[in-house]
Structure formats: structure tokens, C-alpha cells
Write an enzyme that holds these catalytic residues in place. Structure first.
Site, PDB file in Angstrom:
ATOM      1  N   HIS A  58       0.811  -1.143  -0.155  1.00  0.00           N
ATOM      2  CA  HIS A  58      -0.010   0.015   0.106  1.00  0.00           C
ATOM      3  C   HIS A  58       1.064   1.253   0.272  1.00  0.00           C
ATOM      4  CE1 HIS A  58      -3.297  -2.239   0.517  1.00  0.00           C
ATOM      5  NE2 HIS A  58      -3.035  -2.697   1.761  1.00  0.00           N
ATOM      6  N   HIS A 221      -7.699  -4.379  -1.410  1.00  0.00           N
ATOM      7  CA  HIS A 221      -6.925  -6.004  -1.648  1.00  0.00           C
ATOM      8  C   HIS A 221      -7.743  -6.637  -2.833  1.00  0.00           C
ATOM      9  CE1 HIS A 221      -6.491  -5.157   2.697  1.00  0.00           C
ATOM     10  NE2 HIS A 221      -5.404  -4.902   2.282  1.00  0.00           N
TER      11      HIS A 221
END
Length: 334
Positions: A58, A221
Site C-alpha cells: 500500500h 486488496h
């Protein structure tokens, strides 16, 4: 899907090693756990430690937000996976100054479990008071009446910023957590996915989507969204994302907000600014003022295509936290 890696099983360790080398004036890697990083820059007024964490992939979240004005330390997990309790505990011990530690993380089962276990160990083994605040800004992941079940996505950036500022203001733990919870309560995000990413270990797309399709509400995700359809224009996408946010948290003329248009990893800034342009137009038409704006890659999903829009409703206290200067390796605000 091509990757610039050595061995796929070593990507997280090698990334952390390179990150600490590149930002050695900002960061230290704890010798007790290589997944535990702490800042070298702190405010002298700070009493409460702020710990953030989550899965790799991320970037710049979460390592990039450790520094002056934001977090004191970060625990790093595998790609899209929670850090284990051990690095969380090691960071906690390192950053505690006797006034407690705030844990900030997204509302995912693995994170809830592992941060909870680390908090228990900190209390029982180290006599450190820990309080937890979860990011639950993703309006697509649960209905409004079940907000506590929602995922945390890009809005976690605003929670990190507000909480770090509160700690710098010298607030005690109760007030630091009050600000964290307020920031989360007044933050909403909605995203759109255009193309998948691939994990280094598999090389396979994280989800399937047609060349002419988009998915509204996709998780960072690759969790399923709420609607898949034909790709629309940037203006239409911005209108849909803002519409869903305002349906969940109505704003009125005279309100002030902070806005984040966040890229998921491979969306050019050209496109993000086109989206931001329409977001500001929509809010201005409603008499809503944008107090501060942020456009770019803030919490990504490897090389996923798409973006999210985050809106945080501001009051005077949150405006002070938004304005607070920050000096982190991957985010600076003067």
C-alpha cells in the site's frame, strides 16, 4: 505481469531494507524485529505514542507516514496481510513514553486480531496502556447502520494525520483517541477499480475485469465491489463516488471538508486531477467548501488501476489537525 524483484519471498524484507537506507535521516529499524520501524523525528510536546501498521503493497502507506507530525512507528506485514503481534509489540515498547500508545489500523480481521494481541501483551507484560482506533471509511463495504463492519481504505490517511497532530498538541491519551475516533466518524471514502494488480508470489491478477469495465466499491486488496459495469467518463465516475459518499453522510451549504483523490498505484496523476476537478465542482455547487485537498498516491494497492475519493467533514479542531505541519519520508506538509 512484470516485477522488479529478486526472490518473491524476500520482497518485504528487501523493501524495508532499502527504505531505511534511503531515509536513514528519518527512520530506524529496531534490532529486535526487522518489521518494526520507528522515527528519528518527534515533537518535544508529544506525550502519547502513535503506532500505525498494516500490510505491505500500500506504499506510501504505511511506512511513509512515520515521522514528525504523524506516527512514531510502524509495524509492517506481508503483502496485503496484517503484521504479526511481535513487531507491533516491539514498536510499542520503543515509542512509549509513559503516557500510553495509540494503535491505528484498518478494520480487517487479521489486523483486529494481531493488534489486539499486541495490546494485551503490552498491558500484561510491559504495563503500557494501549488504545485502538480502527479506520472504517469505506462506504461500499457495509451499510450505514453497520458502519463498525466497514473496511478502512484511503481515509486512514486522514485518521493518521489527525491523530498525529493531536499527539503533537500534547494531548493525553483519552483526547488523542477522541480525535482519532472523530476523524474516522467524519470520514467517508468510495473507490473504483479499473485494472487488477498481481502479487509477486503468484504473478496472477488479483481479480478479473474486462478491458471495457470498471468496478464501483472495489476494496484495496481486490475485495469485490458493489457494482460492475461499462467504463464511464471521469466526470461520471466522480459524480457516482461523490453521490454515494453524500448519500451516506449528507453535507450542507457552509460545511468545510478535506478531500483526498487517491490513486491505487498505476493511475496517472493526469487522470486523478481530472477526477478532482469534477469533485470540487460538485461540492462547490452544493455550497460546500474544500478547506484542503490532496491528490496522488497515498494508500495504494501495488499497481492496481483506479482511484478513490475521500471526504472528511471538518470542525475547528479537525481543521487544526489538517493544518498541522508534517515531515515524513513520503509526505511533507509545511
Amino acid at each position: 505481469m512484470k516485477k522488479l524483484v529478486n526472490s518473491p519471498v524476500d520482497v518485504v524484507e528487501e523493501m524495508i531494507e532499502g527504505y531505511v537506507m534511503a531515509h536513514s535521516d528519518y527512520m530506524s529499524q529496531l534490532p529486535t524485529n526487522k518489521r518494526s520501524l520507528v522515527t528519528k523525528k518527534t515533537d518535544k510536546n508529544r506525550k502519547v505514542g502513535v503506532l500505525i501498521g498494516g500490510g505491505s503493497g500500500h506504499e506510501p502507506g504505511f511506512m511513509g507516514y512515520v515521522g514528525q507530525g504523524m506516527a512514531d512507528g510502524v509495524a509492517v506485514g506481508n503483502i496485503f496481510a496484517s503484521p504479526s503481534p511481535d513487531p507491533i509489540l516491539e514498536v510499542t515498547k520503543s515509542i512509549d513514553q509513559g503516557s500510553g500508545v495509540a494503535f491505528l489500523f484498518g478494520n480487517y480481521a487479521g489486523d483486529v486480531m494481531n493488534f489486539g494481541m499486541a495490546a494485551e501483551s503490552a498491558d500484561l507484560e510491559e504495563d503500557i496502556e494501549v488504545r485502538k482506533a480502527l479506520g472504517t471509511d469505506d462506504v461500499a463495504s457495509a451499510p450505514k447502520e453497520e458502519k463498525e463492519k466497514r473496511r478502512g481504505i484511503a481515509g486512514e490517511f486522514f485518521i493518521f494525520k489527525a491523530t498525529g497532530a493531536a499527539a503533537d498538541f500534547g494531548y493525553e491519551l483519552n483526547d488523542v483517541m477522541r480525535v482519532a475516533e472523530k476523524a474516522n466518524a467524519q470520514t467517508r471514502s468510495m473507490g473504483v477499480g479499473l485494472t487488477p494488480c498481481s502479487l509477486p508470489q503468484t504473478g496472477e491478477p488479483s481479480f478479473e475485469i474486462g478491458d471495457d469495465e470498471m468496478e464501483i466499491g472495489l476494496g484495496h486488496h481486490g475485495e469485490p465491489g458493489i457494482e460492475k459495469g461499462k467504463l464511464e467518463s471521469a466526470d461520471r465516475v466522480a459524480e457516482r463516488l461523490v453521490q454515494d459518499i453524500l448519500a451516506d453522510e449528507p453535507l450542507t451549504g457552509g460545511d468545510e471538508v478535506a478531500v483526498l483523490v487517491n490513486g491505487l498505484g498505476s493511475t496517472p496523476r493526469m487522470e486523478l486531477y481530472i477526477v478532482y476537478r469534477r469533485v470540487q465542482q460538485l461540492l462547490n455547487e452544493l455550497g460546500i467548501s474544500i478547506y484542503r485537498s490532496y491528490v496522488g498516491d497515498y494508500i495504494t494497492s501495488l499497481e492496481m488501476g483506479g482511484c478513490s475519493v475521500t471526504i472528511m467533514k471538518l470542525d475547528e479542531e479537525l481543521k487544526q489537525t489538517v493544518d498541522h505541519p508534517v515531515d515524513c519520508p513520503m509526505f511533507v506538509q509545511r
